[in-house]
Design a protein around this motif. Structure first.
Motif, PDB file in Angstrom:
ATOM      1  N   VAL A   1      29.789 -98.471  27.976  1.00 22.31           N
ATOM      2  CA  VAL A   1      30.164 -98.329  29.390  1.00 22.31           C
ATOM      3  C   VAL A   1      29.511 -99.427  30.221  1.00 22.31           C
ATOM      4  O   VAL A   1      30.119 -99.980  31.153  1.00 22.31           O
ATOM      5  N   ILE A   2      28.258 -99.788  29.885  1.00 24.24           N
ATOM      6  CA  ILE A   2      27.581-100.882  30.596  1.00 24.24           C
ATOM      7  C   ILE A   2      28.323-102.196  30.388  1.00 24.24           C
ATOM      8  O   ILE A   2      28.496-102.985  31.331  1.00 24.24           O
TER       9      ILE A   2
ATOM     10  N   SER B   1      31.338-102.188  32.551  1.00 28.14           N
ATOM     11  CA  SER B   1      30.987-102.390  33.960  1.00 28.14           C
ATOM     12  C   SER B   1      30.670-103.848  34.258  1.00 28.14           C
ATOM     13  O   SER B   1      31.053-104.371  35.318  1.00 28.14           O
TER      14      SER B   1
ATOM     15  N   ILE C   1      33.929-105.693  34.489  1.00 27.50           N
ATOM     16  CA  ILE C   1      34.632-105.348  35.723  1.00 27.50           C
ATOM     17  C   ILE C   1      34.034-106.103  36.904  1.00 27.50           C
ATOM     18  O   ILE C   1      34.759-106.641  37.767  1.00 27.50           O
ATOM     19  N   GLN C   2      32.700-106.154  36.967  1.00 26.34           N
ATOM     20  CA  GLN C   2      32.063-106.910  38.043  1.00 26.34           C
ATOM     21  C   GLN C   2      32.412-108.389  37.966  1.00 26.34           C
ATOM     22  O   GLN C   2      32.661-109.044  38.985  1.00 26.34           O
TER      23      GLN C   2
ATOM     24  N   TRP D   1      34.322-103.941  42.485  1.00 29.04           N
ATOM     25  CA  TRP D   1      32.911-104.227  42.195  1.00 29.04           C
ATOM     26  C   TRP D   1      32.084-102.949  42.235  1.00 29.04           C
ATOM     27  O   TRP D   1      31.229-102.726  41.373  1.00 29.04           O
TER      28      TRP D   1
ATOM     29  N   GLY E   1      32.496-101.025  39.115  1.00 31.77           N
ATOM     30  CA  GLY E   1      31.642-101.520  38.045  1.00 31.77           C
ATOM     31  C   GLY E   1      30.206-101.043  38.181  1.00 31.77           C
ATOM     32  O   GLY E   1      29.556-100.691  37.187  1.00 31.77           O
ATOM     33  N   ILE E   2      29.696-101.001  39.410  1.00 33.89           N
ATOM     34  CA  ILE E   2      28.338-100.508  39.635  1.00 33.89           C
ATOM     35  C   ILE E   2      28.235 -99.031  39.256  1.00 33.89           C
ATOM     36  O   ILE E   2      27.246 -98.588  38.645  1.00 33.89           O
TER      37      ILE E   2
ATOM     38  N   LEU F   1      30.070 -97.428  37.032  1.00 31.72           N
ATOM     39  CA  LEU F   1      30.093 -97.336  35.574  1.00 31.72           C
ATOM     40  C   LEU F   1      28.755 -97.738  34.968  1.00 31.72           C
ATOM     41  O   LEU F   1      28.314 -97.157  33.972  1.00 31.72           O
ATOM     42  N   MET F   2      28.084 -98.716  35.561  1.00 28.83           N
ATOM     43  CA  MET F   2      26.770 -99.112  35.057  1.00 28.83           C
ATOM     44  C   MET F   2      25.762 -97.968  35.216  1.00 28.83           C
ATOM     45  O   MET F   2      24.942 -97.717  34.314  1.00 28.83           O
TER      46      MET F   2
END
Length: 383
Positions: A60-61, A64, A67-68, A90, A93-94, A96-97
């Motif tokens: 998942v990281i 993310s 995606i960012q 953005w 993505g954050i 998901l991180m």
């Protein structure tokens, strides 16, 4: 009914040792205990759940991060550019991180540090695969070799990591916290941290090894406290409430503080050096410090056979090599001439470089090394 005598320090220590002896279980060797057998699976169910959480969290990281990166690329190509923090993509993505890091944090409550920490290589290999599929980046032969080595190393790590099941309670953490092994380790770590910080702040040394060693020293405290917090939360859910003990909040504060300063030094390293250099070195330093922390604080290799330790370290080496190959920078294409050539101008002949190479020490000065030029009257004029 006889009154119960109050517990003294000796009774508390003996109770902690009894709890530790109940927490530690080792798999017995025998027929049917091989890799992926039924006995191996039953013995390692709790560890496999932690491994699954860690692998999913790292994947998942990696999603993310891509995606960012994609959101930044979209903003660059827009006619009317706006700040990246105003992009919904953005922020997705954050989010998901944060989910991925939560998965990693929870994994420490179910499996040893020496098993979870090396699995961070999955985020690097996963990011490489996603960037090739969705961002249309080139897939190199070294990428395929690196992914293969990382997967092989992960297989060895999962099979030969410490076969130890331990319930992390507040009493267990307190026992380890005042142990002489950890006290010596903390003293040596503080001395090393202060020496490196002195050279970094006072002497202005910003070498990548110094910065990432500072990150690794802080990361060892992060994984120790993170496993303690995660383990006590898990113990509270499955057995008995542990959040009323002061050691829980001490470890929580240590975890947050070490994370903040760890990110600070890591950001300095990424500003000064290329990401393709920072990522593999940071992965090696972080994993090594985490393994040492797990061995010293939680005694995760207690009673392990030499062959098991050797194969485990070999798996770590394969994952390190795989991450290095995946993140290795591509060869840079240089122009045939890094300066302006006036040799083809009719009536002019110039054999020297107008502009020296940017990598040289003379960049920004004239070919003869002087700082001055002459005006039309022949007088020197300072640049």
């Amino acid at each position: 009914m006889a009154a119960r005598a109050p517990e003294g320090p000796g009774d508390t220590d003996s109770a902690a040792l009894d709890e530790l002896s109940r927490n530690f279980t080792y798999g017995a060797l025998g027929v049917g205990n091989g890799s992926l057998s039924g006995a191996w699976y039953r013995r390692n169910q709790i560890h496999l759940f932690g491994v699954l959480l860690a692998i999913l969290g790292n994947l998942v990281i990696s999603i993310s991060l891509n995606i960012q990166k994609y959101s930044h690329l979209r903003l660059v190509h827009q006619e009317h550019q706006r700040p990246f923090f105003r992009s919904v993509l953005w922020w997705g993505g954050i989010l998901l991180m944060a989910v991925g890091e939560t998965g990693n944090f929870a994994a420490y409550g179910f499996a040893p540090i020496t098993l979870i920490a090396p699995l961070s290589c999955m985020s690097v290999t996963g990011s490489a695969i996603i960037s090739v599929v969705f961002l249309k980046e080139n897939l190199r032969a070294s990428d395929l070799l690196g992914m293969t080595l990382a997967f092989a190393g992960t297989y060895l790590l999962v099979n030969f990591a410490p076969n130890i099941t331990q319930s992390i309670s507040a009493r267990t953490v307190q026992y380890y916290f005042v142990g002489w092994q950890f006290l010596i380790y903390v003293i040596l770590e503080i001395l090393a941290f202060c020496i490196l910080l002195y050279f970094h702040k006072r002497k202005g040394m910003k070498h990548i090894v110094i910065l990432l060693t500072l990150v690794a020293l802080l990361a060892s405290l992060t994984v120790i406290s993170g496993k303690a917090v995660s383990g006590m939360i898990t113990f509270s859910v499955t057995d008995k409430m542990q959040l009323t003990y002061p050691i829980f909040y001490i470890m929580f504060i240590v975890m947050i503080a070490s994370c903040v300063f760890q990110v600070k030094f890591l950001n300095q390293a990424t500003k000064l050096y290329n990401t393709t250099t920072v990522v593999p070195v940071n992965h090696i330093f972080f994993t090594t410090s985490a393994i040492i922390a797990g061995i010293i604080f939680y005694q995760e290799f207690l009673g392990a056979a030499f062959l098991t330790v050797f194969i485990y370290l070999f798996g770590c080496f394969l994952s390190f090599l795989g991450v290095f190959l995946v993140t290795r920078s591509r060869e840079k294409k240089h122009l045939p001439q890094s300066y302006i050539d006036f040799g083809n101008i009719p009536g002019k002949q110039m054999l020297d470089k107008i502009q020296p190479d940017s990598d040289g020490l003379s960049y920004g000065t004239l070919p003869n090394g002087s700082d001055s030029t002459k005006n039309q009257s022949g007088e020197k004029k300072e640049v």
